[in-house]
Write an enzyme that holds these catalytic residues in place. Structure first.
Site, PDB file in Angstrom:
ATOM      1  N   PHE A 119      34.119  22.574 -21.891  1.00  7.96           N
ATOM      2  CA  PHE A 119      33.583  22.735 -23.246  1.00  7.96           C
ATOM      3  C   PHE A 119      32.223  22.065 -23.296  1.00  7.96           C
ATOM      4  O   PHE A 119      32.128  20.849 -23.074  1.00  7.96           O
ATOM      5  CB  PHE A 119      34.565  22.058 -24.209  1.00  7.96           C
ATOM      6  N   GLY A 120      31.188  22.834 -23.562  1.00 11.31           N
ATOM      7  CA  GLY A 120      29.836  22.274 -23.544  1.00 11.31           C
ATOM      8  C   GLY A 120      29.193  22.316 -24.918  1.00 11.31           C
ATOM      9  O   GLY A 120      28.593  23.325 -25.294  1.00 11.31           O
ATOM     10  N   GLU A 123      24.769  17.334 -26.124  1.00 12.25           N
ATOM     11  CA  GLU A 123      23.518  17.333 -25.356  1.00 12.25           C
ATOM     12  C   GLU A 123      22.903  15.941 -25.489  1.00 12.25           C
ATOM     13  O   GLU A 123      23.287  15.185 -26.387  1.00 12.25           O
ATOM     14  CB  GLU A 123      22.548  18.371 -25.935  1.00 12.25           C
ATOM     15  N   GLU A 360      35.006  13.463 -28.633  1.00 14.45           N
ATOM     16  CA  GLU A 360      35.386  14.428 -29.685  1.00 14.45           C
ATOM     17  C   GLU A 360      35.118  13.880 -31.082  1.00 14.45           C
ATOM     18  O   GLU A 360      35.881  14.092 -32.023  1.00 14.45           O
ATOM     19  CB  GLU A 360      36.817  14.933 -29.500  1.00 14.45           C
ATOM     20  N   GLU A 364      33.174   6.629 -36.218  1.00 14.54           N
ATOM     21  CA  GLU A 364      32.282   6.709 -37.391  1.00 14.54           C
ATOM     22  C   GLU A 364      32.218   8.151 -37.900  1.00 14.54           C
ATOM     23  O   GLU A 364      32.220   8.390 -39.116  1.00 14.54           O
ATOM     24  CB  GLU A 364      30.870   6.198 -37.020  1.00 14.54           C
TER      25      GLU A 364
END
Ligand code: COS
Length: 381
Positions: A119-120, A123, A360, A364
Site C-alpha cells: 500500500f503506497g 510520501e 496508519e 494525534e
C-alpha cells in the site's frame, strides 16, 4: 460478543502461532530478515486471504475473526502481524472494494495464494497530510505515466503489486488524486533500500520509486479523482487491524509479565505477592480487555455496514496506547533481565509496539478524526 466460531478459531490460530511463528520471532528480529519461512503456513491457514471471496480463491471470514488472527500472530511476532495487517486490510481490500471484475480476477487469486500486495500512500512530504501527495500521473494514450516516491512501505521488497496514489491534475493546488495498481515487474518501478528500524525488524519496509512508470489505464483503481477518499476508507479498516496488532503485542507483554512475576522470588516470595506488582498486572489486564472489546466492536460495526471511521480511530488509539503501557510495565516488572535482548520477548515487544502509535495514522491523527466526528454530531443537533 464472541460466538463459538470465534472462540474455536482463536484456539486454532493460537496453537498455530505458537508452533509455526513464535520459534523464529527472535531470530528474525536479530537478523533483521523477512519471515519468508512463515509465508507457506500463513497461506495454507488462509490468513492471507481472509477478506477475499471464495470465487477469487479466498477463505473469507468476518472482521472479528480477522482481528483475532492479527492479534494472535502479533502476540508472538509483531513482524508477522504487520505483514498480515498490511496485506489484507491495505493490499487486498481496495481491490475488492474499488476494483473492476477484471482486476479482481487478475490480482486476488495471487494474493490469496500468498503473494503480497503493498500500500503506497505516504510520501516524504505527505505523511499525516496524506492528501499532500506529490507523486504525479499524466495520461499518455492508454497509459498513465507515473513519477514520484512512496515511503514507509510495508513488505515493499516482497510485494508483487502496490496500491498507490498519484495526483492526476497539473494544478498543484488541486487535490485530484487517483489510485492505481502497480506491478513490481514493470519498468520504472524500483524498490529502495530496506529501512533499518527500531522494531518490527522481521518486516521489510522500504521506499518505492516510480520513474516514468507506464501504468495501463486498465490498472486505474476506481474513478479518477477518488483516490484520496478510497484510501481514507481503506485506512478506516486498516486501523482496526493495527489496533488488533497492538492488542496482540500488549497481550504478549502481559503474558510474559504475569509468568515472570509468579516465578521470580525476591525477599523469600514471588514478586507477584507485592501489591506494587499486582496493581500493575491488574491495570494491564483491565486495559487490554477494554481495548479488545473496542476492537471487536469496531469489527462488528464494519461488518454491519455502520459508520465506523471514528470508532476504528478510537480502537486503534486506545489499543496502541494501552499496549505501549503494557510493554513498559512488563520491562519494569522484569527489571534487568527484561532489558536483555533475546532472553524474554519483553524488549522486542517494547520496540515493536511503538509503531502502532505511528503507522496508519499517528495517535494525534486518530484524535483529530475522533474530534471531527464529535463536532459534526454537535453541528447536526
Ligand atoms: N471515509 C470516506 N471519506 C472520508 C473519510 C473517510 N474516513 N475521511 C474524510 N473523508 C472525505 C471528506 O469528507 C472529504 O470529502 P469532500 O472533499 O467531498 O469534502 C475528503 O475525504 C477529504 O477529507 P478531509 O478534508 O478531512 O481531508 P484532510 O486533508 O483534512 O485529511 C486526515 C484528513 C487528516 C484524516 C487524513 O489525511 C488522514 O487520515 N491522515 C493520516 C494518513 C495516514 O493514516 N497515513 C498513514 C498511512 S500508513 S499505511
Amino acid at each position: 460478543m464472541l460466538e463459538k466460531k470465534h472462540l474455536e478459531f482463536r484456539e486454532k490460530i493460537r496453537a498455530f502461532a505458537l508452533e509455526q511463528i513464535e520459534p523464529l520471532a527472535n531470530t528474525l528480529d536479530t537478523e533483521q530478515r523477512f519471515h519468508t519461512e512463515h509465508m507457506k503456513p500463513l497461506t495454507e491457514m488462509g490468513l492471507l486471504s481472509m477478506l477475499i471471496p471464495e470465487e477469487y480463491g479466498g477463505k473469507p471470514t468476518d472482521t472479528i475473526t480477522y482481528s483475532i488472527a492479527v492479534e494472535e500472530a502479533s502476540r508472538v511476532c509483531g513482524s508477522t502481524g504487520i505483514t498480515l495487517a498490511a496485506h489484507n486490510s491495505l493490499g487486498t481490500f481496495p481491490i475488492l472494494k474499488f476494483g473492476t471484475e477484471e482486476q479482481k480476477k487478475r490480482y486476488l487469486p495471487r494474493a490469496a495464494n500468498g503473494e503480497l500486495i503493498a500500500f503506497g500512500l505516504s510520501e516524504p512530504d505527505a505523511g499525516s497530510d496524506a492528501g499532500g501527495t506529490k507523486t504525479h500521473a499524466h495520461r499518455d494514450g492508454d497509459n498513465w505515466i507515473i513519477n514520484g516516491s512512496k515511503c514507509w512501505i510495508t513488505s515493499a521488497t516482497k510485494a508483487f503489486a502496490t496500491i498507490a496514489t498519484a495526483r492526476t491534475s497539473d494544478n498543484p493546488e488541486d487535490r485530484t488524486i487517483t489510485s492505481f495498481i502497480l506491478e513490481k515487474d514493470w519498468e520504472g518501478y524500483a524498490v529502495g533500500k530496506k529501512e533499518n528500524k527500531l522494531g518490527l525488524r522481521g518486516s521489510d519496509t522500504a521506499f518505492l520509486h516510480f520513474d516514468d512508470l507506464k501504468c495501463p489505464v486498465t490498472n486505474q483503481l476506481g474513478k479518477e479523482g477518488e483516490g484520496f477518499k478510497q484510501m481514507l476508507i481503506t485506512l478506516d479498516g486498516g486501523r482496526i487491524s493495527i489496533g488488533a496488532m497492538a492488542l496482540g503485542l500488549g497481550q504478549g507483554a502481559f503474558d510474559c509479565a504475569v509468568k515472570y512475576a509468579a516465578e521470580r522470588v525476591q525477599f523469600g516470595k514471588p514478586i507477584a505477592y507485592n501489591q506494587a506488582i499486582q496493581h500493575r498486572l491488574a491495570d494491564m489486564a483491565t486495559e487490554l480487555e477494554a481495548a479488545r472489546l473496542m476492537i471487536y466492536e469496531a469489527s462488528r460495526m464494519k461488518d454491519a455496514g455502520q459508520p465506523f471511521s471514528h470508532y476504528s480511530a478510537m480502537a486503534k488509539l486506545y489499543a496502541s496506547e494501552v499496549a505501549r503501557r503494557a510493554a513498559e510495565s512488563t520491562l519494569t516488572i522484569l527489571g534487568s533481565v527484561g532489558y536483555l535482548t533475546g532472553k524474554y520477548p519483553a524488549e522486542r515487544i517494547w520496540r515493536d509496539v511503538k509503531l502502532c502509535e505511528i503507522g496508519e495514522g499517528t495517535s494525534e491523527i486518530q484524535r483529530l478524526v475522533i474530534a471531527r466526528h464529535l463536532l459534526k454530531q454537535v453541528q447536526k443537533t
